[in-house]
Design a protein around this motif. Sequence first.
Motif, PDB file in Angstrom:
ATOM      1  N   ASP A  67      25.032  11.435   8.993  1.00 38.44           N
ATOM      2  CA  ASP A  67      25.428  10.626  10.165  1.00 38.44           C
ATOM      3  C   ASP A  67      26.889  10.908  10.522  1.00 38.44           C
ATOM      4  O   ASP A  67      27.729  10.009  10.587  1.00 38.44           O
TER       5      ASP A  67
ATOM      6  N   GLU B 114      25.628  16.174  13.437  1.00 39.02           N
ATOM      7  CA  GLU B 114      24.840  15.028  12.984  1.00 39.02           C
ATOM      8  C   GLU B 114      23.469  15.517  12.514  1.00 39.02           C
ATOM      9  O   GLU B 114      22.837  16.359  13.166  1.00 39.02           O
TER      10      GLU B 114
ATOM     11  N   ASP C  59      28.138   5.326  19.361  1.00 38.95           N
ATOM     12  CA  ASP C  59      29.192   4.704  18.548  1.00 38.95           C
ATOM     13  C   ASP C  59      30.357   4.253  19.440  1.00 38.95           C
ATOM     14  O   ASP C  59      30.779   3.094  19.418  1.00 38.95           O
TER      15      ASP C  59
ATOM     16  N   ASP D 127      28.563  11.699  13.197  1.00 41.68           N
ATOM     17  CA  ASP D 127      29.274  11.117  14.340  1.00 41.68           C
ATOM     18  C   ASP D 127      29.768   9.713  13.999  1.00 41.68           C
ATOM     19  O   ASP D 127      30.846   9.304  14.420  1.00 41.68           O
ATOM     20  N   THR D 128      28.987   9.001  13.190  1.00 41.53           N
ATOM     21  CA  THR D 128      29.363   7.620  12.862  1.00 41.53           C
ATOM     22  C   THR D 128      30.402   7.574  11.736  1.00 41.53           C
ATOM     23  O   THR D 128      31.375   6.816  11.826  1.00 41.53           O
TER      24      THR D 128
HETATM   25 MN    MN Z   1      25.318   8.340  14.182  1.00 45.59          MN
END
Ligand code: MN
Length: 301
Positions: free
Chosen positions: A247, A32, A65, A249-250
């Motif tokens: 981003d 990230e 998340d 991880d998202t």
């Molecule tokens: Mn994220």
Amino acid sequence: MILNIDPTELQEHARAAFIGMAIGDALGATVEFMTPQEIAAKYGIFKEMVGGGWLRLKPGQVTDDTEMALCIARAVSKNQGWSREAIAQQFAAWLKSRPVDCGDTCRKGIRAFMLHGTLEVPYNQWDGGNGAAMRMLPAALLSLPDTELMKKYALEQARLTHHQALSDAACICLGTLLHQILQGASKNSLRREVDGFVTRFPSFCFEPYRGLATGYIVDTMQTVFHWFFRTKNFEDCLVGTVNQGADADTTGAICGMLAGAYYGLESIPRRWLKKMDSKLLNELEEHADRLVMASPAGRFF
Ligand code: MN
Ligand code: MN
């Protein structure tokens, strides 16, 4: 209402969606905020569950998340049904527990609930982050296969923290895709759904792909669409997605829920599953089962 899929298969794919989301979160969190160039220089192609990253995570550790989606699932389970208040209370308890990470817009919305009992934040055109979309899975499962119910849950959960046209649209789009996938839709028909979405909301156009994967919902969804449609299995989809960095991880969590739902449990690499906390995996499976059973589709079981 007709359900075009075998209930056992639906349940397995709902579990895979939940687990896929957590795996995408845990995998992406390591890279990230990195650029694709930084990732390439450090890892070549990044594809192992090694932890670390700016949050200094253990291998397989998830972040906000997954945790916020779990808050919604726990609220539904505890309240024995959908309740914005119950969800907001879970978010508040989670924020007080000092989570490893929490986005600014999410924190602001949860604080407004804690201070004033706010269940719908005011419209704000600048709140176009992906924090509401990343936690869409429980709303999609609990509403199966009722589109109107899905839209209601999608917006109610979203507006606890985010109230913005493109965020709202992305939440509903993800809910629609999850519903269609879990009812056995083909890639071609999903592609037609997304093409229609892009016609209605041209900002999400992802061809040509610009390569931006930030927390802005437009960049996030473009990345998700690009990698979901150009790959043919769970691993390639997730690896392509998280190697975009930003981003990660998202985008990883969202691609993980779609790819998990689409390809099923068998498709999730064992080497990634083995790095995940087994208690967490059990809880995710239990929630997937409970949400589907409590949904309108539950009467087919
Ligand atoms: Mn994220
Ligand atoms: Mn996160």
